[in-house]
Design a protein around this motif. Structure first.
Motif, PDB file in Angstrom:
ATOM      1  N   SER A   1     -43.925 -31.967   1.319  1.00 17.38           N
ATOM      2  CA  SER A   1     -43.131 -31.897   0.091  1.00 17.38           C
ATOM      3  C   SER A   1     -41.707 -32.402   0.341  1.00 17.38           C
ATOM      4  O   SER A   1     -41.105 -33.024  -0.540  1.00 17.38           O
TER       5      SER A   1
ATOM      6  N   ALA B   1     -46.926 -36.100  -1.912  1.00 19.35           N
ATOM      7  CA  ALA B   1     -47.118 -34.931  -2.772  1.00 19.35           C
ATOM      8  C   ALA B   1     -48.591 -34.517  -2.799  1.00 19.35           C
ATOM      9  O   ALA B   1     -48.905 -33.317  -2.837  1.00 19.35           O
TER      10      ALA B   1
ATOM     11  N   SER C   1     -41.216 -31.247  -6.205  1.00 20.71           N
ATOM     12  CA  SER C   1     -41.313 -31.244  -4.744  1.00 20.71           C
ATOM     13  C   SER C   1     -40.402 -30.182  -4.146  1.00 20.71           C
ATOM     14  O   SER C   1     -40.773 -29.491  -3.191  1.00 20.71           O
TER      15      SER C   1
ATOM     16  N   SER D   1     -47.421 -28.177   4.399  1.00 23.47           N
ATOM     17  CA  SER D   1     -47.171 -28.321   2.968  1.00 23.47           C
ATOM     18  C   SER D   1     -45.683 -28.528   2.704  1.00 23.47           C
ATOM     19  O   SER D   1     -45.292 -29.390   1.908  1.00 23.47           O
TER      20      SER D   1
ATOM     21  N   VAL E   1     -42.039 -26.847  -4.458  1.00 20.00           N
ATOM     22  CA  VAL E   1     -43.049 -26.611  -3.414  1.00 20.00           C
ATOM     23  C   VAL E   1     -42.371 -26.031  -2.177  1.00 20.00           C
ATOM     24  O   VAL E   1     -42.839 -25.043  -1.600  1.00 20.00           O
TER      25      VAL E   1
ATOM     26  N   ALA F   1     -47.007 -29.051  -6.425  1.00 19.13           N
ATOM     27  CA  ALA F   1     -47.265 -30.344  -5.794  1.00 19.13           C
ATOM     28  C   ALA F   1     -48.082 -31.248  -6.713  1.00 19.13           C
ATOM     29  O   ALA F   1     -47.804 -32.447  -6.818  1.00 19.13           O
TER      30      ALA F   1
ATOM     31  N   ALA G   1     -49.119 -32.616   0.335  1.00 21.82           N
ATOM     32  CA  ALA G   1     -48.510 -31.285   0.204  1.00 21.82           C
ATOM     33  C   ALA G   1     -49.427 -30.358  -0.587  1.00 21.82           C
ATOM     34  O   ALA G   1     -49.598 -29.183  -0.230  1.00 21.82           O
TER      35      ALA G   1
END
Length: 126
Positions: free
Chosen positions: A32, A62, A111, A28, A114, A81, A65
């Motif tokens: 991101s 994204a 982003s 993830s 995240v 995200a 992510a």
């Protein structure tokens, strides 16, 4: 002997599960980071056509992510995200470069959020 079997069972099944979950959290963050870079390139772009190419790739990253944040059981990172995806889609539909840059900047910020939220997700579960 039963305790030894229980320890062995837990070691075989639960430790790899935790490592699998952690790797999803790392993915993830990775996606991101990639989305952030694409949205940043769109933000720095000098024409709308080039910006839209970066925006499309940023939205795809994204989305990935978000999927990994969901698997990682990190709802806050997933929401950030998805917000990056939303802003990226708005940027991709922009009619002029200024609007695309404005929405790309918002997608960049989401982003980045995240990346910040994901490492803290499973702190309480450890």
């Amino acid at each position: 002997m039963k305790i030894l079997n229980l320890i062995l069972f837990c070691g075989i099944f639960f430790i790899p599960l935790k490592m699998y979950s952690q790797s999803n959290c790392n993915m993830s963050v990775t996606y991101s980071e990639m989305a952030f870079e694409k949205f940043k390139n769109a933000y720095k772009s000098d024409n709308l056509d080039n910006a839209k190419i970066f925006i499309k790739k940023g939205v795809e990253d994204a989305e990935q992510a978000s999927a990994y944040a969901l698997i990682c059981d990190c709802p806050l990172a997933k929401n950030y995200a998805l917000n990056a995806v939303t802003f990226g889609i708005k940027a991709g539909k922009a009619d002029n470069l200024d609007d695309a840059k404005k929405q790309s900047k918002k997608a960049m910020d989401m982003s980045l959020d995240v990346m910040t939220a994901t490492p803290n997700c499973n702190q309480d579960k450890k």
